[in-house]
Motif scaffolding. Structure first.
Motif, PDB file in Angstrom:
ATOM      1  N   ILE A   1       0.938  -1.476   0.023  1.00 54.16           N
ATOM      2  CA  ILE A   1       0.083  -0.123   0.008  1.00 54.16           C
ATOM      3  C   ILE A   1       0.760   1.135   0.062  1.00 54.16           C
ATOM      4  CG2 ILE A   1      -1.604   1.344   1.417  1.00 54.16           C
ATOM      5  CD1 ILE A   1      -2.798  -1.063   2.270  1.00 54.16           C
ATOM      6  N   VAL A   2       2.097   1.228   0.717  1.00 56.13           N
ATOM      7  CA  VAL A   2       2.945   2.229   0.988  1.00 56.13           C
ATOM      8  C   VAL A   2       3.320   2.621  -0.442  1.00 56.13           C
ATOM      9  CG1 VAL A   2       4.920   3.229   1.971  1.00 56.13           C
ATOM     10  CG2 VAL A   2       3.217   2.143   3.286  1.00 56.13           C
ATOM     11  N   GLN A   3       3.901   1.547  -1.144  1.00 57.39           N
ATOM     12  CA  GLN A   3       4.565   1.634  -2.379  1.00 57.39           C
ATOM     13  C   GLN A   3       3.825   2.214  -3.401  1.00 57.39           C
ATOM     14  OE1 GLN A   3       7.932   0.933  -2.353  1.00 57.39           O
ATOM     15  NE2 GLN A   3       7.715   1.851  -4.388  1.00 57.39           N
ATOM     16  N   ALA A   4       2.534   1.588  -3.434  1.00 58.03           N
ATOM     17  CA  ALA A   4       1.477   2.220  -4.121  1.00 58.03           C
ATOM     18  C   ALA A   4       1.317   3.464  -4.221  1.00 58.03           C
ATOM     19  CB  ALA A   4       0.155   1.348  -4.090  1.00 58.03           C
ATOM     20  N   THR A   5       1.218   4.188  -3.013  1.00 49.81           N
ATOM     21  CA  THR A   5       0.981   5.330  -2.772  1.00 49.81           C
ATOM     22  C   THR A   5       2.335   6.298  -3.397  1.00 49.81           C
ATOM     23  OG1 THR A   5       0.254   4.891  -0.713  1.00 49.81           O
ATOM     24  CG2 THR A   5       0.207   7.119  -0.901  1.00 49.81           C
ATOM     25  N   VAL A   6       3.454   5.828  -3.037  1.00 48.61           N
ATOM     26  CA  VAL A   6       4.387   6.716  -3.686  1.00 48.61           C
ATOM     27  C   VAL A   6       4.552   6.536  -5.163  1.00 48.61           C
ATOM     28  CG1 VAL A   6       6.937   6.624  -3.501  1.00 48.61           C
ATOM     29  CG2 VAL A   6       5.735   6.260  -1.705  1.00 48.61           C
ATOM     30  N   MET A   7       4.177   5.395  -5.731  1.00 49.88           N
ATOM     31  CA  MET A   7       4.153   5.146  -7.189  1.00 49.88           C
ATOM     32  C   MET A   7       3.094   5.942  -7.769  1.00 49.88           C
ATOM     33  SD  MET A   7       6.759   3.562  -7.279  1.00 49.88           S
ATOM     34  CE  MET A   7       7.053   3.422  -9.027  1.00 49.88           C
ATOM     35  N   PHE A   8       2.159   6.342  -6.958  1.00 50.61           N
ATOM     36  CA  PHE A   8       0.876   7.026  -7.426  1.00 50.61           C
ATOM     37  C   PHE A   8       1.736   8.513  -7.816  1.00 50.61           C
ATOM     38  CE2 PHE A   8      -2.747   9.022  -8.284  1.00 50.61           C
ATOM     39  CZ  PHE A   8      -3.871   8.004  -8.419  1.00 50.61           C
TER      40      PHE A   8
ATOM     41  N   ASP B   1       4.964   5.148   8.119  1.00 55.68           N
ATOM     42  CA  ASP B   1       5.304   5.248   9.811  1.00 55.68           C
ATOM     43  C   ASP B   1       4.174   4.613  10.654  1.00 55.68           C
ATOM     44  OD1 ASP B   1       7.368   6.840   9.171  1.00 55.68           O
ATOM     45  OD2 ASP B   1       6.325   8.718   9.565  1.00 55.68           O
ATOM     46  N   ARG B   2       3.003   4.814   9.960  1.00 55.98           N
ATOM     47  CA  ARG B   2       1.772   4.164  10.505  1.00 55.98           C
ATOM     48  C   ARG B   2       1.693   2.480  10.688  1.00 55.98           C
ATOM     49  NH1 ARG B   2      -2.634   5.985  13.595  1.00 55.98           N
ATOM     50  NH2 ARG B   2      -1.147   7.068  14.547  1.00 55.98           N
ATOM     51  N   LEU B   3       1.756   2.324   9.260  1.00 55.83           N
ATOM     52  CA  LEU B   3       1.664   0.776   9.100  1.00 55.83           C
ATOM     53  C   LEU B   3       2.914  -0.197   9.469  1.00 55.83           C
ATOM     54  CD1 LEU B   3      -0.523   1.116   5.831  1.00 55.83           C
ATOM     55  CD2 LEU B   3      -1.277   0.778   7.992  1.00 55.83           C
ATOM     56  N   ASP B   4       3.882   0.456   9.200  1.00 53.75           N
ATOM     57  CA  ASP B   4       5.086  -0.549   9.370  1.00 53.75           C
ATOM     58  C   ASP B   4       6.277   0.478   9.530  1.00 53.75           C
ATOM     59  OD1 ASP B   4       6.998  -2.218   9.150  1.00 53.75           O
ATOM     60  OD2 ASP B   4       6.948  -2.904   7.091  1.00 53.75           O
ATOM     61  N   PRO B   5       6.391   0.573  11.300  1.00 54.10           N
ATOM     62  CA  PRO B   5       7.340   1.304  11.676  1.00 54.10           C
ATOM     63  C   PRO B   5       8.765   0.865  11.452  1.00 54.10           C
ATOM     64  CG  PRO B   5       5.586   0.646  13.254  1.00 54.10           C
ATOM     65  CD  PRO B   5       5.342  -0.094  12.061  1.00 54.10           C
ATOM     66  N   ARG B   6       8.854  -0.561  10.924  1.00 55.60           N
ATOM     67  CA  ARG B   6      10.202  -0.929  10.653  1.00 55.60           C
ATOM     68  C   ARG B   6      11.010  -0.415   9.490  1.00 55.60           C
ATOM     69  NH1 ARG B   6       8.784  -6.894  10.111  1.00 55.60           N
ATOM     70  NH2 ARG B   6       6.760  -5.825   9.283  1.00 55.60           N
ATOM     71  N   LEU B   7       9.889   0.203   8.550  1.00 55.79           N
ATOM     72  CA  LEU B   7      10.412   0.824   7.365  1.00 55.79           C
ATOM     73  C   LEU B   7      10.533   2.141   7.509  1.00 55.79           C
ATOM     74  CD1 LEU B   7       8.057  -1.147   4.684  1.00 55.79           C
ATOM     75  CD2 LEU B   7      10.568  -1.241   5.040  1.00 55.79           C
ATOM     76  N   ALA B   8      10.046   2.847   8.637  1.00 58.20           N
ATOM     77  CA  ALA B   8      10.123   4.287   8.894  1.00 58.20           C
ATOM     78  C   ALA B   8      11.218   4.802   8.780  1.00 58.20           C
ATOM     79  CB  ALA B   8       9.286   4.648  10.235  1.00 58.20           C
ATOM     80  N   ARG B   9      12.587   4.046   8.874  1.00 55.40           N
ATOM     81  CA  ARG B   9      13.879   4.808   8.938  1.00 55.40           C
ATOM     82  C   ARG B   9      14.581   4.986   7.807  1.00 55.40           C
ATOM     83  NH1 ARG B   9      17.575   0.753  12.174  1.00 55.40           N
ATOM     84  NH2 ARG B   9      19.054   2.417  11.793  1.00 55.40           N
ATOM     85  N   GLY B  10      13.697   4.700   6.598  1.00 57.23           N
ATOM     86  CA  GLY B  10      14.293   5.118   5.287  1.00 57.23           C
ATOM     87  C   GLY B  10      14.286   6.522   5.206  1.00 57.23           C
ATOM     88  N   PRO B  11      14.822   7.221   4.049  1.00 55.20           N
ATOM     89  CA  PRO B  11      14.944   8.481   3.765  1.00 55.20           C
ATOM     90  C   PRO B  11      13.756   9.248   3.888  1.00 55.20           C
ATOM     91  CG  PRO B  11      15.438   7.272   1.865  1.00 55.20           C
ATOM     92  CD  PRO B  11      15.170   6.127   2.775  1.00 55.20           C
TER      93      PRO B  11
END
Lengths: 314, 289
Positions: B206-213, B278-288
């Motif tokens: 879902i996060v990826q789809a939003t960014v790709m949008f 940040d909300r769905l997957d805090p493990r990924l929230a450390r990305g740029p």
């Protein structure tokens, strides 16, 4: 290391073959007759037959592909249907505009993003960091061609400092060349800089958390010295990969930017070729651009190993 | 005696905030605004966006024309409103194409053994070497340039992204105990991927789809600017910018509004993506960020 390089060379070659099949396939295998497309709906059957024979379209598809691909390997891209000129020299001439533009844009992006990203990371959590992060977030959202239009409006129309378009060859007038390339490179570089700033900041932050930086600080180095002496080199490794990946977008960006500033580069030529249904020219140009992107990715993969001794050992 | 806190529980007084991150709020407002505008444009626009009024060209801001008119006297805000519809339409279909091909490809790569994995990943690398603009030029040279060619090109160009993300995320899930249990139970790899891996990696997708949008909006704008996207008379933000370039001295504001609309939409989807991450997957929230 040698095994790795050989493996990468094989993958690079296979990728090129696959890419050439795709480029050829899109234009040759998909429904629609290129001869009909070129000559239009009103063309007579005889004219169509002559053109098909001339273009080799009466041959089986695999034969057409082999003819085209073996030509590419020899540097023979064929002849433009519209201008009747050899495509290879046309592309070579246009690259003299596109390559400097892409490199200038990249250099500008690195020159802006590195200090900004490092500074933001060194002031992590403070207002400067927030401001730089917000600025880069906004910069990413702005299309490069809009930046170009706004720069033309401000720098060319209002201030009259630089030309709004056109191209001056480097050999004729170096200053004029730089003036004609300044705004296009700036448009291209600023957007790239926004993307890069985020990654530089992130990479430096990551490195600052590492044990060796803590050790360096424990040995008495200031935060800045530890960052400059140990942090930057380590942060550079993921950034090299990113630069490689960004190269494709940079080349794509030149296609648009050349059209904003009326620069006679590859991007402008390919668009004119597409509009004029000059299929062989489109195929050749797309292939050259794809080759460049794949080559950079290959070089980055190898450079990654050379820069990082840990990977070389594994 | 106070009860001992459970291991791993947040320290007293420092409970994790349930307040949505600022990026999620801001992104939500911007995206909501664009979507609402697009929906509203189906029902109402201040003027007909294609109505030419030769007596009223380059009009300034007024109560009649809120953002003025263009070189043909067309109402700018009405054009922007209908333009948002085209932008979202292309974005939805392009990301839809990328998802519907990319996710199954990623699934194949992760479930069908090393050879398939290698083949899918190398093919992804090759597609990734074709930026959307090049694919759109290729497609436009064969078919007519237009919305269909643009969204197909953008969709194809983003397939590798979803294939890679799906593969990477699914790989970590497929090594976990509940999927091993499913395998021990005799479930096939395809079934395990669909029933166990996909639900667990949906937040990443879902996060990826939003960014790709957001990227699809930028790509569509660039293609329309080049004349390879939405064709006239349908209004599109990229094309409005292309037309504005001829009249920079006469009416500079023509070049401002469509650009702002693009930037606001892209910013909205990017912020939404960051906030969701940040909300769905805090493990990924450390990305740029």
């Amino acid at each position: 290391m040698a095994v790795y390089v050989v493996r990468r060379v094989v993958i690079f070659t296979l990728s090129l073959v696959l890419a050439s099949m795709l480029v050829f396939g899109v234009l040759a295998v998909l429904p629609g007759d290129p001869a009909q497309v070129i000559l239009g709906e009103q063309a007579t059957e005889e004219n169509l037959a002559v053109l098909r024979a001339e273009m080799g379209l009466d041959q089986p598809v695999w034969r057409q592909y082999l003819d085209w691909a073996s030509g590419l390997v020899r540097g023979d891209f064929g002849t433009s249907y519209v201008s009747q000129a050899a495509i290879g020299p046309m592309i070579a001439q246009r690259l003299q505009v596109t390559i400097p533009l892409a490199l200038l844009g990249l250099a500008l992006a690195v020159a802006v993003a590195t200090p900004l990203g490092v500074y933001a990371a060194s002031r992590h959590g403070r207002w400067v960091d927030t401001a730089i992060s917000a600025g880069s977030q906004i910069g990413i959202a702005i299309p490069a061609f809009w930046t170009g239009i706004l720069l033309v409006m401000l720098v060319s129309v209002y201030l009259g400092w630089l030309p709004s378009g056109g191209f001056v060859p480097l050999a004729t007038d170096p200053v004029g060349w730089l003036r004609s390339m300044a705004l296009p490179a700036l448009s291209l570089g600023l957007v790239q800089a926004s993307i890069l700033t985020r990654y530089v900041r992130s990479a430096v932050l990551e490195v600052l958390r590492e044990d060796f930086v803590r050790t360096a600080r424990a040995k008495g180095l200031t935060r800045t010295k530890a960052l400059l002496r140990h942090g930057l080199r380590n942060a550079a490794i993921p950034l090299v990969t990113l630069l490689g990946l960004q190269f494709g977008f940079l080349f794509a960006g030149t296609v648009v930017i050349e059209n904003v500033f009326f620069l006679p580069g590859l991007g402008r030529m390919i668009l004119q070729a597409a509009n004029g249904r000059d299929l062989l020219l489109v195929q050749g140009t797309v292939m050259v651009l794809t080759f460049a992107i794949l080559l950079v990715n290959f070089l980055v993969d190898v450079a990654y190993r050379v820069i990082d001794p840990r990977l070389r050992a594994s | 005696m106070a009860a001992e806190p459970l291991p791993g529980a947040a320290p007293a007084g420092k409970a994790p905030s349930r307040r949505p991150p600022l990026s999620l709020l801001l992104g939500g407002v911007l995206v909501g605004g664009v979507v609402a505008t697009a929906l509203l444009s189906f029902l109402w626009t201040p003027h007909d966006p294609t109505a030419v009024q030769t007596a009223n060209t380059f009009a300034g801001l007024s109560s009649e024309h809120w953002l003025g008119t263009d070189q043909y006297g067309r109402d700018l805000i009405s054009m922007l409103m209908v333009g948002s519809r085209n932008t979202l339409f292309v974005g939805v279909l392009a990301v839809g194409i990328a998802i519907s091909v990319g996710i199954p490809l990623g699934g194949l790569a992760v479930t069908r053994g090393r050879l398939t994995d290698e083949a899918v990943m190398r093919a992804s690398d090759v597609i990734y070497a074709f930026p959307p603009v090049l694919l759109a030029i290729l497609l436009s040279a064969t078919f007519s340039p237009g919305t269909a060619a643009a969204m197909t090109a953008i969709g194809i160009a983003y397939i590798p992204v979803f294939a890679r993300v799906t593969r990477g995320a699914a790989m970590s899930v497929l090594g976990r105990e509940f999927t091993l249990a499913a395998r021990a139970y005799g479930r096939r790899p395809g079934y395990i991927f669909v029933r166990h891996a996909l639900p667990n990696i949906s937040s990443v997708l879902i996060v990826q789809a939003t960014v790709m949008f957001a990227l699809a909006i930028l790509a569509e704008a660039a293609l329309s600017y080049l004349g390879l996207g939405t064709q006239p008379p349908a209004p599109s933000w990229g094309r409005m910018l292309r037309d504005s370039q001829t009249y920079l001295t006469l009416s500079p504001s023509l070049a401002v509004w469509p650009g702002l609309a693009i930037a606001a939409s892209v910013l909205g989807f990017n912020l939404l993506g960051d906030g969701l991450r940040d909300r769905l997957d805090p493990r990924l929230a450390r990305g740029p960020r």
